[in-house]
Design a protein around this motif. Structure first.
Motif, PDB file in Angstrom:
ATOM      1  N   THR A 424       0.642  -1.055   0.053  1.00 57.74           N
ATOM      2  CA  THR A 424       0.118  -0.130  -0.032  1.00 57.74           C
ATOM      3  C   THR A 424       0.982   1.343  -0.017  1.00 57.74           C
ATOM      4  OG1 THR A 424      -1.667  -1.082   1.226  1.00 57.74           O
ATOM      5  CG2 THR A 424      -1.576   1.280   1.225  1.00 57.74           C
ATOM      6  N   SER A 441      -7.248  -8.557  -4.399  1.00 54.66           N
ATOM      7  CA  SER A 441      -7.746  -7.279  -4.447  1.00 54.66           C
ATOM      8  C   SER A 441      -6.797  -6.324  -4.989  1.00 54.66           C
ATOM      9  CB  SER A 441      -8.021  -6.939  -2.999  1.00 54.66           C
ATOM     10  OG  SER A 441      -8.308  -5.702  -2.830  1.00 54.66           O
ATOM     11  N   ALA A 443      -6.786  -3.097  -4.355  1.00 51.93           N
ATOM     12  CA  ALA A 443      -7.023  -1.804  -3.360  1.00 51.93           C
ATOM     13  C   ALA A 443      -5.732  -1.202  -3.007  1.00 51.93           C
ATOM     14  CB  ALA A 443      -8.010  -1.795  -2.441  1.00 51.93           C
ATOM     15  N   ARG A 446      -3.755   1.072  -5.350  1.00 56.61           N
ATOM     16  CA  ARG A 446      -4.433   2.512  -5.747  1.00 56.61           C
ATOM     17  C   ARG A 446      -3.771   3.884  -5.747  1.00 56.61           C
ATOM     18  NH1 ARG A 446      -8.283   2.300  -2.422  1.00 56.61           N
ATOM     19  NH2 ARG A 446      -9.977   1.217  -3.865  1.00 56.61           N
ATOM     20  N   ASP A 447      -2.996   3.873  -4.532  1.00 58.50           N
ATOM     21  CA  ASP A 447      -2.336   5.120  -4.265  1.00 58.50           C
ATOM     22  C   ASP A 447      -0.626   4.828  -4.349  1.00 58.50           C
ATOM     23  OD1 ASP A 447      -4.533   6.795  -4.038  1.00 58.50           O
ATOM     24  OD2 ASP A 447      -4.976   5.644  -1.904  1.00 58.50           O
ATOM     25  N   ASP A 463     -11.845  -6.812  -7.596  1.00 55.54           N
ATOM     26  CA  ASP A 463     -12.211  -5.363  -7.557  1.00 55.54           C
ATOM     27  C   ASP A 463     -11.501  -4.683  -8.969  1.00 55.54           C
ATOM     28  OD1 ASP A 463      -9.739  -5.646  -6.652  1.00 55.54           O
ATOM     29  OD2 ASP A 463     -10.077  -4.149  -5.237  1.00 55.54           O
ATOM     30  N   GLU A 465     -12.372  -2.679 -11.196  1.00 53.40           N
ATOM     31  CA  GLU A 465     -12.756  -1.378 -11.210  1.00 53.40           C
ATOM     32  C   GLU A 465     -11.682  -0.384 -10.584  1.00 53.40           C
ATOM     33  OE1 GLU A 465     -15.055  -2.562  -7.340  1.00 53.40           O
ATOM     34  OE2 GLU A 465     -14.493  -3.440  -9.870  1.00 53.40           O
ATOM     35  N   THR A 466     -10.915  -1.059  -9.732  1.00 56.87           N
ATOM     36  CA  THR A 466      -9.970   0.045  -8.961  1.00 56.87           C
ATOM     37  C   THR A 466      -9.071   0.527  -9.926  1.00 56.87           C
ATOM     38  OG1 THR A 466     -10.061  -1.456  -7.040  1.00 56.87           O
ATOM     39  CG2 THR A 466      -8.183  -0.128  -7.156  1.00 56.87           C
ATOM     40  N   GLU A 469      -9.135   4.130 -10.845  1.00 56.12           N
ATOM     41  CA  GLU A 469      -8.699   5.206 -10.047  1.00 56.12           C
ATOM     42  C   GLU A 469      -7.151   5.367  -9.892  1.00 56.12           C
ATOM     43  OE1 GLU A 469     -10.759   4.563  -6.294  1.00 56.12           O
ATOM     44  OE2 GLU A 469     -11.980   3.038  -7.215  1.00 56.12           O
ATOM     45  N   MET A 470      -6.607   4.729 -10.764  1.00 57.98           N
ATOM     46  CA  MET A 470      -5.046   4.881 -10.838  1.00 57.98           C
ATOM     47  C   MET A 470      -4.674   5.650 -11.849  1.00 57.98           C
ATOM     48  SD  MET A 470      -3.695   0.796 -10.395  1.00 57.98           S
ATOM     49  CE  MET A 470      -4.603  -0.328  -9.084  1.00 57.98           C
ATOM     50  N   THR A 490     -17.282   0.252 -14.346  1.00 60.78           N
ATOM     51  CA  THR A 490     -17.160   1.568 -14.596  1.00 60.78           C
ATOM     52  C   THR A 490     -18.079   2.695 -15.141  1.00 60.78           C
ATOM     53  OG1 THR A 490     -15.549   1.568 -16.237  1.00 60.78           O
ATOM     54  CG2 THR A 490     -14.680   1.059 -14.077  1.00 60.78           C
TER      55      THR A 490
END
Length: 535
Positions: A424, A441, A443, A446-447, A463, A465-466, A469-470, A490
Motif C-alpha cells: 500500500t 484485491s 486496492a 490504488r495510491d 475489484d 474497477e480499481t 482510480e489509478m 465503471t
C-alpha cells in the motif's frame, strides 16, 4: 474504426493467406502472422496452432508483400502493425494500424496485442528521480588532456614503428570559433573543457578508417558528434512502446550512484563508437556522486543501464597511456592495430541479480534483482538499498511485507494466492504482473504514486474497477472478458495510453475491442480486411 477495404491491400493479404494455408500442417486449427513494417523493410513470423494447442513455426518469406502493404497504408515514417489469421476453412482476416503492436507469447493463448493510443506518452525514466551531482564542477583538465594525447600518440607511434613526430594523418584541428559555431548550432550540446581542448588538436581520429584512439572506439569529428546526438537512436528500446518491456529495469552502474539509471538522456553526448552499436559518451547530467564530464558507455548492449568508464576524458587518456607504459597491450604492427589493456569497465558487474534469497541477503548493498522460485521468506531482504526488481514464483503464498522497505520498481508474482496489502502506497513501485487463481484485491495499489504498468491477464481480480482510480496508469494488460467486466463496472471505457488485449484473438475481435477507445483521432485507426480463399 474499420473503413472500406483497399482492393490492392486485400489482394496482398489474400496471397499471404494462401501461402500460409498451403504451408500449414495437416489438421491445423489456426495459422497466424504477426508483423511490423516500416520504411526500412518488414519482419514477422507465422505460427501454426495444431490440435491440443501445440504450436509450430511457419514460413517467414513475406517481406515483399508486407512492405507493399506498408506502402499502400501511407503511414509515412511510422511503423505499421500487421496481423493475419487464417482458419481451416480458408477464411482469412487481417488488421493493420500504426497503433498496433503484437507480442507473441511462449505458447498459444499467451499473445498480447498493444493498442498504442498515446505514443508520445512514455513510461517515466527512473534516472529522473536521482538527485543531481553534489560536485557541480566539471571533471577533467584541458591542459593535461592535451599533454596526455600528445604523449599517448608518441608512445603509440613508437610501439607501431611509426615516425614519432608524424601526426599529419590526424584530421586538422578546429579553430575555437569553429567549435563555438558547432556547439551553438546544437544548443543541447555542451562539451566538457578537456574534450573541447582535444578538438583544438584534432577533429577526431578519422572515423571508421581511423586509429580508434578512444579505448578502441573511433573518435568522432565534431560535426559527427552533433549529427549522432540528433540521430534516430535505433538501438534504444526505451524510446518507444514498440520495444519497451513493461518490466524493463535500468540498473545502477558501478561504482554506484555516479550515473543516472537511464538508457539515454539529453545530457549524454556520444563522442566515439566501437563499430558494434556501443558508444563512449560524456555525461553532463550525472547522478549525485558523479561529476559532469565523466565518461560512460551506452548503446545497444547497454539498454538495461550505462557503464561508468572513467571520471573524465582526461582520465580515459591517462589510463591508456599508463597501460602502454607498463606494457599492458598487444599489437599487430603490420596492420597498425593496437589493443590496450586499460582495465576500464566494459560491462556492468555481473553479480547484480540473484536466484536465492540468502545470496541476495549476503550482498544487500549490491543486489539489484531477485528472480527466484519456491522461496517464501523475504525477511532477509529488508534494507536492500538497490533491489529494483523481484520475480517470485512457485510458492503457495509469500509475505510481501519486507518489500515495503526496499526501493522496488518491478514486481512479478506467479503464486497460488497473493496479498498486496503490504505494498500500500509503495513509493517506488512502477510495474506489477500477477498470475494467480485465487481472487485478488487491487486496492493496495490504488495510491502507489509511481505505478504505471499492470498485467493482470492471468489473475483473478475481485475489484477490477480499481484500475480506473489509478491516475498514473499508462499500460494495462487484460483478457477480453476482463476488459468487458471493467467497462461494465465503471460504466465507461477506461482508456490508458497503452491498453493491451491478452490471449488469442482474431483481427475482427481486435478491431471491435479497440473501437471502445476511439477518441476521434484517426492517426490510431485500425483497418480491417477479410476474405475467403478458394481451396
Amino acid at each position: 474504426m474499420a473503413g472500406e477495404q483497399n482492393s490492392e491491400t486485400t489482394e496482398m493479404f489474400r496471397r499471404m493467406a494462401l501461402s500460409m494455408f498451403k504451408g500449414a500442417p495437416a489438421g491445423f486449427r489456426r495459422t497466424s502472422l504477426s508483423a511490423r513494417a516500416d520504411r526500412h523493410g518488414a519482419s514477422g513470423g507465422v505460427t501454426n496452432v495444431l490440435a491440443g494447442g501445440r504450436a509450430r513455426p511457419g514460413p517467414r518469406d513475406f517481406h515483399q508483400q508486407l512492405s507493399r502493404v506498408y506502402d499502400l497504408a501511407g503511414t509515412g515514417t511510422d511503423e505499421l502493425g500487421i496481423e493475419i489469421v487464417v482458419d481451416p476453412t480458408g477464411r482469412f482476416e487481417a488488421v493493420t494500424g500504426r497503433a498496433l503492436l503484437s507480442r507473441r507469447g511462449s505458447a498459444p493463448g499467451t499473445e498480447q496485442c498493444l493498442y498504442v493510443r498515446r505514443p508520445d506518452v512514455l513510461p517515466p525514466d527512473a534516472g529522473d528521480d536521482a538527485p543531481g551531482p553534489s560536485r557541480a564542477a566539471r571533471s577533467g583538465d584541458p591542459v593535461e588532456a592535451v599533454q596526455l594525447l600528445d604523449r599517448y600518440l608518441r608512445k603509440r607511434a613508437a610501439i607501431l614503428g611509426l615516425p614519432e613526430g608524424d601526426l599529419e594523418w590526424l584530421p586538422r584541428p578546429l579553430e575555437p570559433a569553429e567549435i563555438d559555431d558547432l556547439e551553438q548550432s546544437s544548443p543541447d550540446i555542451t562539451l566538457p573543457e578537456d574534450l573541447r581542448a582535444l578538438y583544438a588538436v584534432a577533429d577526431g581520429d578519422g572515423g571508421d578508417g581511423g586509429a580508434r584512439l578512444m579505448d578502441r572506439h573511433s573518435w568522432f569529428d565534431l560535426r559527427h558528434v552533433a549529427a549522432r546526438y540528433r540521430s534516430d537512436l535505433w538501438w534504444l528500446t526505451a524510446a518507444s512502446w514498440s520495444s519497451h518491456h513493461p518490466h524493463a529495469v535500468r540498473y545502477d552502474a558501478s561504482p554506484f550512484g555516479l550515473v543516472r539509471r537511464s538508457a539515454r538522456r539529453p545530457g549524454w553526448i556520444p563522442f566515439a563508437e566501437n563499430g558494434g552499436g556501443d558508444f563512449l559518451a560524456v555525461d553532463m547530467d550525472p547522478a549525485e556522486g558523479g561529476r559532469p564530464g565523466q565518461v560512460i558507455r551506452i548503446g545497444r548492449n547497454h539498454d538495461d543501464g550505462p557503464v561508468h568508464v572513467a571520471d573524465s576524458v582526461t582520465a580515459l587518456l591517462r589510463a591508456q597511456l599508463d597501460a602502454l607504459e607498463r606494457g599492458a597491450y598487444e599489437c599487430d604492427v603490420e596492420n597498425g592495430e593496437l589493443w590496450i589493456e586499460t582495465g576500464l569497465p566494459k560491462r556492468r558487474r555481473a553479480a547484480l541479480s540473484h536466484s536465492r534469497v540468502h545470496e541476495a541477503a549476503a550482498s544487500l548493498d549490491d543486489v539489484q534483482a531477485l528472480v527466484t522460485t519456491g522461496e517464501t521468506d523475504l525477511e532477509p531482504l529488508r534494507g536492500a538499498r538497490r533491489l529494483w526488481r523481484v520475480c517470485l514464483s512457485g510458492a503457495t503464498a509469500v509475505e510481501l511485507a519486507p518489500l515495503g522497505d526496499v526501493p522496488l520498481e518491478s514486481l512479478e508474482l506467479d503464486l497460488a494466492s497473493v496479498d498486496l496489502a503490504p505494498l500500500t502506497e509503495h513509493p517506488t513501485l512502477r510495474t506489477v504482473t500477477v498470475r494467480t487463481a485465487a481472487p485478488l484485491s487491487l486496492a493496495p495499489l490504488r495510491d502507489c504514486p509511481r505505478l504505471y504498468g499492470l498485467d493482470l491477464s492471468n489473475a483473478a481480480v475481485r475489484d477490477i474497477e480499481t484500475v480506473a482510480e489509478m491516475k498514473g496508469l499508462l499500460y494495462l494488460s487484460l483478457r477480453h472478458e476482463q476488459w468487458l467486466d471493467l467497462w461494465d463496472r465503471t460504466g465507461s471505457p477506461f482508456a490508458p495510453a497503452v491498453p493491451v488485449l491478452a490471449g488469442t484473438t482474431t483481427p475482427g475481435q481486435l478491431v471491435e475491442w479497440a473501437a471502445h477507445f476511439a477518441d476521434g483521432d484517426q492517426s490510431d485507426a485500425l483497418h480491417y480486411y477479410e476474405g475467403q480463399l478458394t481451396v
